[in-house]
Design an enzyme around this catalytic site. Structure first.
Site, short mmCIF file in Angstrom:
data_model
loop_
_atom_site.label_atom_id
_atom_site.label_comp_id
_atom_site.label_asym_id
_atom_site.label_seq_id
_atom_site.Cartn_x
_atom_site.Cartn_y
_atom_site.Cartn_z
N THR A 190 0.84 -1.20 0.00
CA THR A 190 0.00 0.00 0.00
C THR A 190 0.88 1.25 0.00
O THR A 190 2.00 1.24 0.51
CB THR A 190 -0.96 0.01 1.22
OG1 THR A 190 -0.20 0.14 2.41
CG2 THR A 190 -1.83 -1.23 1.26
N GLY A 191 0.36 2.31 -0.62
CA GLY A 191 1.11 3.58 -0.68
C GLY A 191 2.44 3.40 -1.35
O GLY A 191 3.48 3.80 -0.82
N GLY B 75 8.43 7.08 -2.19
CA GLY B 75 9.13 6.82 -0.93
C GLY B 75 9.43 5.37 -0.63
O GLY B 75 9.82 4.58 -1.51
N ILE B 76 9.23 5.01 0.63
CA ILE B 76 9.56 3.67 1.12
C ILE B 76 8.73 2.62 0.38
O ILE B 76 9.25 1.58 -0.04
CB ILE B 76 9.33 3.60 2.65
CG1 ILE B 76 10.38 4.45 3.38
CG2 ILE B 76 9.35 2.16 3.14
CD1 ILE B 76 10.17 4.58 4.89
N GLY B 77 7.43 2.90 0.20
CA GLY B 77 6.55 1.94 -0.46
C GLY B 77 7.01 1.64 -1.87
O GLY B 77 6.99 0.48 -2.32
N SER C 208 7.23 2.43 12.91
CA SER C 208 8.28 3.47 12.99
C SER C 208 8.97 3.35 14.32
O SER C 208 8.36 2.89 15.30
CB SER C 208 7.63 4.86 12.88
OG SER C 208 8.56 5.86 13.24
N TYR D 249 1.07 10.84 15.73
CA TYR D 249 1.70 9.88 14.81
C TYR D 249 2.34 8.74 15.60
O TYR D 249 2.13 7.55 15.29
CB TYR D 249 2.76 10.60 13.98
CG TYR D 249 3.64 9.70 13.16
CD1 TYR D 249 3.16 9.10 12.00
CD2 TYR D 249 4.97 9.43 13.54
CE1 TYR D 249 3.98 8.26 11.24
CE2 TYR D 249 5.78 8.60 12.78
CZ TYR D 249 5.29 8.02 11.64
OH TYR D 249 6.08 7.20 10.89
P1 NAD Z 1 5.69 9.34 1.62
O1 NAD Z 1 4.77 10.44 2.08
O2 NAD Z 1 6.96 9.73 0.94
O3 NAD Z 1 4.89 8.32 0.71
C1 NAD Z 1 3.61 7.88 1.14
C2 NAD Z 1 2.96 6.99 0.12
O4 NAD Z 1 1.64 6.67 0.60
C3 NAD Z 1 2.78 7.67 -1.23
O5 NAD Z 1 2.93 6.68 -2.23
C4 NAD Z 1 1.32 8.16 -1.17
O6 NAD Z 1 0.75 8.26 -2.45
C5 NAD Z 1 0.67 7.07 -0.37
N1 NAD Z 1 -0.52 7.51 0.34
C6 NAD Z 1 -0.65 8.59 1.16
N2 NAD Z 1 -1.92 8.69 1.60
C7 NAD Z 1 -2.60 7.64 1.06
C8 NAD Z 1 -3.94 7.17 1.14
N3 NAD Z 1 -4.85 7.86 1.84
N4 NAD Z 1 -4.28 6.05 0.48
C9 NAD Z 1 -3.37 5.37 -0.26
N5 NAD Z 1 -2.08 5.75 -0.38
C10 NAD Z 1 -1.71 6.87 0.25
O7 NAD Z 1 5.98 8.47 2.93
P2 NAD Z 1 7.26 7.60 3.35
O8 NAD Z 1 8.24 8.49 4.04
O9 NAD Z 1 7.70 6.75 2.22
O10 NAD Z 1 6.61 6.69 4.50
C11 NAD Z 1 6.01 5.43 4.22
C12 NAD Z 1 5.68 4.73 5.53
O11 NAD Z 1 6.86 4.58 6.32
C13 NAD Z 1 4.66 5.49 6.40
O12 NAD Z 1 3.80 4.57 7.03
C14 NAD Z 1 5.55 6.17 7.43
O13 NAD Z 1 4.87 6.44 8.62
C15 NAD Z 1 6.64 5.13 7.61
N6 NAD Z 1 7.89 5.68 8.14
C16 NAD Z 1 8.58 6.63 7.42
C17 NAD Z 1 9.75 7.14 7.93
C18 NAD Z 1 10.56 8.18 7.20
O14 NAD Z 1 11.47 8.77 7.81
N7 NAD Z 1 10.31 8.45 5.93
C19 NAD Z 1 10.24 6.69 9.18
C20 NAD Z 1 9.51 5.73 9.87
C21 NAD Z 1 8.34 5.23 9.33
#
Ligand code: NAD
Length: 257
Positions: A12-13, A17-19, A137, A150
């Protein structure tokens, strides 16, 4: 690397980014990856760029959105690997955070994983095969004062993961959570813009002193790379002895044994 040919992996998502990095890693491992994001054009663009087999647009911040994803995915086939990655994060003063904001965080960060596990993990148990990875996280273990809402949502996700793992006892299904530390993504860039505003500082200044000011226990003193998080999901999806764990990919920030 284990061969994942023919295994359906829903991330999902995964348009950014990470996804996105996780989806790319599973495509390389041979899985039939389902890319998800809110915007159908963006999902299709990203799906084509990475050579993923499927794309499903759905907004997972509501029950209806999750049901829409479930309906579309059920037409594709049984999900063997479910990675609940989607999540929002941002700086918010606790005393100014409203019920509605808390609710929004819970809907996307917790309830989307509850709803998708209810559907897809059930199928895994019936087939006695599958892996769930919930992207939590380090903040779920060590709450961050600048985003308590969060942090609490991620603590709930870690607890959900362990609870679900208990249901897998004696089966070949695994459920783990993964705890990334600060990882450089679009989402984290927005987070830094918010932090700079809150502290009345220049964003570059906040970024360069972030590990000294906010994460002094970090052992690597740098951002985690999205590929490092993706590698860890491959490990969790393939090592069947790892179940019920909260795997840290946070550069040693959590200072405990
Ligand atoms: P990001 O904001 O760069 O990417 C988020 C992704 O989720 C995007 O593809 C976006 O399109 C999708 N998305 C957002 N809202 C959505 C919705 N309502 N329905 C479907 N898709 C949706 O985020 P990221 O930094 O890649 O983080 C991804 C995950 O990793 C999150 O759960 C975040 O909490 C977790 N995380 C991130 C970090 C960090 O430092 N980046 C650290 C710890 C945990």
């Amino acid at each position: 690397m284990k061969d994942m040919t023919g295994k359906i992996a829903l991330i999902t998502g995964s348009t950014k980014g990470i996804g996105r990095a996780i989806a790319e890693a599973f495509v390389k491992a041979g899985a039939d990856v389902i890319v998800n994001g809110r915007n159908a054009t963006e999902v299709e663009k990203v799906r084509t760029e990475m050579g993923a087999k499927y794309g499903v647009a759905a907004d997972l911040s509501s029950g209806e959105g999750c049901n829409s994803l479930i309906e579309q995915v059920d037409k594709i086939g049984p999900v063997e690997i479910l990675i609940n990655n989607t999540g929002i994060f941002g700086v918010k003063d606790f005393f100014e955070s409203t019920d509605e904001e808390w609710e929004n965080y819970f809907q996307l960060n917790v309830m989307s994983a509850v709803r998708l596990n209810r559907q897809f993990m059930k199928g895994m148990l019936e087939r006695n095969s599958g892996s769930v990875i919930n992207i939590a996280s380090e903040a779920g273990f060590k709450p961050l004062p600048q985003m308590i809402h969060y942090s609490v949502s991620k603590t709930a996700l870690i607890s959900l993961s362990r609870g679900l793992a208990e249901i897998t006892k004696g089966t070949a299904v695994t459920v783990n959570s993964l705890l990334p530390g600060p990882t450089w993504t679009d989402g984290v860039e927005k987070y830094f813009a918010g932090l700079a505003e809150e502290e009345g500082k220049d964003m570059q200044e906040v970024i360069s002193s972030y590990f000294d000011d906010h994460e002094p226990t970090s052992l690597i003193k740098r951002f985690v790379d999205v590929k490092e998080v993706a590698d860890a999901t491959l490990f969790l999806a393939t090592n069947k002895a790892v179940n019920g764990s909260a795997l840290r990919v946070e550069g040693g920030i959590i200072r405990s044994l």
